[in-house]
Design an enzyme around this catalytic site. Structure first.
Site, PDB file in Angstrom:
ATOM      1  N   ARG A  80      64.615  44.447  36.844  1.00  0.00           N
ATOM      2  CA  ARG A  80      63.810  43.277  36.458  1.00  0.00           C
ATOM      3  C   ARG A  80      64.610  42.003  36.670  1.00  0.00           C
ATOM      4  O   ARG A  80      65.793  41.961  36.313  1.00  0.00           O
ATOM      5  CB  ARG A  80      63.396  43.374  34.984  1.00  0.00           C
ATOM      6  CG  ARG A  80      62.387  44.443  34.793  1.00  0.00           C
ATOM      7  CD  ARG A  80      61.821  44.505  33.391  1.00  0.00           C
ATOM      8  NE  ARG A  80      60.743  45.476  33.431  1.00  0.00           N
ATOM      9  CZ  ARG A  80      60.423  46.292  32.442  1.00  0.00           C
ATOM     10  NH1 ARG A  80      61.067  46.226  31.297  1.00  0.00           N
ATOM     11  NH2 ARG A  80      59.427  47.148  32.565  1.00  0.00           N
ATOM     12  N   ARG A  92      57.851  46.931  24.696  1.00  0.00           N
ATOM     13  CA  ARG A  92      58.143  46.460  23.328  1.00  0.00           C
ATOM     14  C   ARG A  92      56.860  46.081  22.591  1.00  0.00           C
ATOM     15  O   ARG A  92      56.159  45.148  22.962  1.00  0.00           O
ATOM     16  CB  ARG A  92      59.162  45.315  23.354  1.00  0.00           C
ATOM     17  CG  ARG A  92      58.727  44.043  23.998  1.00  0.00           C
ATOM     18  CD  ARG A  92      59.893  43.071  24.161  1.00  0.00           C
ATOM     19  NE  ARG A  92      60.794  43.556  25.206  1.00  0.00           N
ATOM     20  CZ  ARG A  92      61.478  42.779  26.036  1.00  0.00           C
ATOM     21  NH1 ARG A  92      61.408  41.466  25.934  1.00  0.00           N
ATOM     22  NH2 ARG A  92      62.258  43.289  26.965  1.00  0.00           N
TER      23      ARG A  92
HETATM   24  C1  MIC Z   1      63.386  46.438  29.104  1.00  0.00           C
HETATM   25  O1  MIC Z   1      63.906  46.885  30.118  1.00  0.00           O
HETATM   26  O2  MIC Z   1      62.722  45.385  29.088  1.00  0.00           O
HETATM   27  C2  MIC Z   1      63.531  47.210  27.814  1.00  0.00           C
HETATM   28  C3  MIC Z   1      64.378  46.401  26.929  1.00  0.00           C
HETATM   29  O3  MIC Z   1      64.166  48.436  28.059  1.00  0.00           O
HETATM   30  C4  MIC Z   1      62.131  47.447  27.241  1.00  0.00           C
HETATM   31  C5  MIC Z   1      62.110  48.009  25.887  1.00  0.00           C
HETATM   32  C6  MIC Z   1      62.400  47.004  24.804  1.00  0.00           C
HETATM   33  O4  MIC Z   1      61.991  45.851  24.905  1.00  0.00           O
HETATM   34  O5  MIC Z   1      63.041  47.402  23.840  1.00  0.00           O
HETATM   35  C7  MIC Z   1      61.238  48.324  28.108  1.00  0.00           C
HETATM   36  O6  MIC Z   1      61.419  48.381  29.301  1.00  0.00           O
HETATM   37  O7  MIC Z   1      60.271  48.907  27.605  1.00  0.00           O
END
Ligand code: MIC
Ligand code: SF4
Length: 662
Positions: A379, A549
């Site tokens: 990302r 999340r």
């Molecule tokens: C992410 O890559 O954005 C995370 C942090 O792993 C999230 C989970 C979270 O926000 O705790 C995800 O990908 O679901």
């Protein structure tokens, strides 16, 4: 009928509903995984359900995200998660043991099983032939308690792989190519199944890189067949017994087909600031780079890191580049150490980071202003690195390492000509070092009954939503554009430490849109809530992209938001909204988006009646300036959930009703 792998696994796990694309189906979940940033909420909600012990075949709780430990919050979370896991019959992977998806792939995932994880990159396990799906923590809590998981039966996109990856071209380039074709928008309701002659040439870690970034496409899951490569990987992990062959039947029909000839691929990059802003490295070659990181659940396997170490052996990182490596698991780090590759990385100038998410979630290594940072992550949403207006390029470990040597974006295929470096052919080892010392098995039921759970004061049970009112009267709190990610809604990085404390974390909703000297989103929401109106979020297409999340639904709900009105909403986020009783409404005519302004007061008469049984919603602007139509794309169960006041209340009501029947 000739079946796809996805439908074979769904059929073997069917609990409720019909197996037809678009239908809501309940499936049995064999394994769950949670990670600490979503796990505390998941376990607090699991406790509220009152299920006692996990009823899955296997559930694992990982600590991998929140490990910076400034202040007591993170360690409080770790202790809570460790003790509640032991009590609930759940395995616990301790801080330092590695990133949930990498460890789960190595130690637990199996072909043919269903895996539900409170993290969007759970489909990484599709690389080993598991049907692995990301979801919100509450959905995972319900699955842990033995309840079915409800999903919309996906349409299947078959991706036929032919040819063979050329030297220096990587699995990452396959998925970046696909992101360039399909983009991050408009793939809700699809699952990807890989097939074709080139599948056999890809190792399980390579496959896992590809299925991992299916999350960026927004598909429900991605899966590879289970074959000789899978058997080899499992045998090397000393669990060959977990192997079973799995493939689509000959003549299986895909709803859409894409063919990728691996032999024609080139090194690629996702340019700032979206994973689908894909260009060939040859188009951006030569740009100066100030920072490079190899790691994250996408590219931190032993194969990725040994390739980097061999390429760097006896050489030196460009002095203007900060270069960091975060191994995906402790076993990977151990293997690097034993093989001597760790010394090659250290000697070349690599900063060795913990086996954790680290910079991928903005915990450390934020780049300086105005420099390009190359990362092997998944990302690159603006600001996710912790630096405003960052310039993050997502690349393969091969491109990362080539650029680390030259100091500018470099096509790794030119390393022979530039630095006389030949491609280090990497074979999967016959045997991995396996050391499960940091995976704590749960207590027996007898021991668990006496065991205490440690709950620090920073862990707060999340408040549940109130029921929806008969008519809705609300105010538009914010109008945002297309592709709003959950990172925009609920920032991670330095704010992650508030994950277990919704009242505290809620003050940072839409933090990136807050302006100095003006009331924050949270302040505005509080004012509207106090005036007796519901909060409304208006957004463009693909709202809620990215992570699983549930705080991106839970915190706005806490602030009084009851409706999200958008051109379209992504799968996991939409489910989270429903779970926390926020009504997702899609605009019937996307053009109506232009009519709405921040501060508009909107009304929906017969709100709960509409949710009960209608697909169309009439939304009236209070002064009569406009009237628009919204669509409720909801299943029967979604409607029941919303009317019950969210998934937790619904689950408890069902349990009480079952109790009365007995
Ligand atoms: C992410 O890559 O954005 C995370 C942090 O792993 C999230 C989970 C979270 O926000 O705790 C995800 O990908 O679901
Ligand atoms: Fe961790 Fe990054 Fe993977 Fe999310 S994407 S699980 S933050 S490594």
């Amino acid at each position: 009928m000739a079946e796809t792998i996805v439908y074979k696994i769904l059929a073997a796990h069917l609990k409720d509903g019909r197996l037809e694309a678009g239908e809501q189906t309940g499936i049995k979940i064999d394994q769950t995984l949670t990670q600490d940033a979503t796990g505390t909420t998941a376990f607090l909600l699991f406790e509220s359900i009152g299920a006692g012990r996990a009823r899955t075949d296997l559930s694992v709780s990982y600590i991998d995200h929140n490990m910076a430990q400034f202040g007591p919050e993170n360690h409080n979370d770790h202790l809570y998660l460790q003790t509640i896991a032991a009590k609930s019959g759940v395995y616990h992977s301790r801080a330092g043991n590695g990133i949930c998806h990498q460890v789960h792939l190595e130690r637990f995932a199996k072909p043919g099983i269903t895996l539900l994880g409170s993290d969007s990159h759970t489909p990484t396990a599709g690389g080993i032939g598991a049907l692995a799906i990301g979801a919100g923590g509450l959905d995972v809590a319900v699955a842990m308690a033995g309840g079915p998981f409800y999903l919309t039966c996906p349409k299947i996109l078959g991706v036929k792989l032919t040819g063979r990856l050329p030297d220096w071209v990587a699995a990452k380039d396959v998925i970046l190519k696909l992101l360039g074709i399909l983009t991050t928008k408009g793939n809700v309701g699809w699952a990807i199944e890989y097939f074709g002659p080139a599948v056999a040439t890809l190792t399980v870690p390579q496959r896992a890189t590809i299925t991992n970034m299916g999350a960026e496409l927004g598909v429900t899951t991605s899966i590879f067949p289970s074959d000789e490569q899978t058997r080899k990987f499992l045998a090397a992990q000393k669990r060959e017994n977990d192997y079973r062959a799995l493939s689509a039947d000959a003549g299986a029909i895909y709803d859409r087909l894409i063919e990728i000839n691996l032999g024609e691929l080139e090194p690629m990059a996702a340019c700032p600031s979206s994973p689908d802003n894909v260009k060939k490295i040859s188009e951006i070659e030569g740009m100066e780079v100030g920072q490079i990181a190899i790691g994250s659940c996408t590219n931190s396997s032993f194969s990725d890191l040994i390739m980097a170490a061999r390429t760097l052996k006896g050489r030196r990182i460009n002095p203007m580049v900060e270069f960091a490596v975060a191994p995906g698991s402790r076993d990977v780090l151990n293997m690097l150490a034993v093989s001597g590759a760790l010394t090659d990385l250290i000697s070349a100038g690599a900063r060795i980071l913990e086996c954790a998410c680290g910079p991928c979630i903005g915990l450390g290594l934020s780049p300086a202003e105005g420099i390009a940072s190359l990362r092997t992550f998944n990302r690159n949403f603006s600001g996710r690195s912790g630096t405003k207006d960052d310039m993050i390029y997502l690349v393969s470990p091969e491109t990362a390492v080539a650029s680390a040597l030259t100091g500018n974006i470099t096509d790794p295929r030119r390393l022979a000509e530039l630095l006389r470096i030949e491609y280090p052919k990497i074979e999967l080892p016959d045997e991995f070092i396996v050391n499960d010392n940091m995976i704590e098995p749960p207590l027996s039921e007898k021991e668990a009954a006496k065991a205490d759970v440690i709950r620090g004061t920073t862990i707060v049970v999340p408040q549940q939503p109130t029921k929806l009112s008969k008519d809705l009267k609300g105010e538009v709190l914010i109008k945002c554009g297309d592709k709003i990610t959950t990172d925009h809604i609920m920032p991670a990085g330095a704010f992650l430490k508030y994950r277990s404390n919704v009242p505290e974390y809620s003050s940072f909703v839409f933090h990136c849109f807050n302006e100095k000297g003006k009331p924050t989103f949270a302040n505005r929401a509080a004012k509207v809530k106090a005036s007796g109106l519901a909060g409304i979020i208006v957004a463009g297409a693909s709202y809620g992209q990215g992570s699983s999340r549930e705080h991106a639904a839970l915190c706005p709900m806490y602030l009084g938001v009851r409706v999200v009105l958008a051109k379209s909403i992504e799968r996991i986020h939409k489910a989270n909204l429903i779970n926390f009783c926020v009504v997702p409404i899609e605009l019937a005519d996307a053009g109506d988006y232009d009519k709405i302004s921040e501060g508009d007061k909107l009304r929906i008469d017969g709100f709960t009646e509409t949710i009960k049984n209608k697909d169309e919603v009439k939304i009236i602007e209070e002064t009569g300036t406009y009237e628009i139509k919204g669509k409720l794309n909801l299943s029967k169960r979604d409607r029941e959930l919303l009317l019950a006041g969210g998934l937790l209340k619904y689950t408890l009501e069902k349990a009480t009703a079952r109790g009365k029947e007995k």
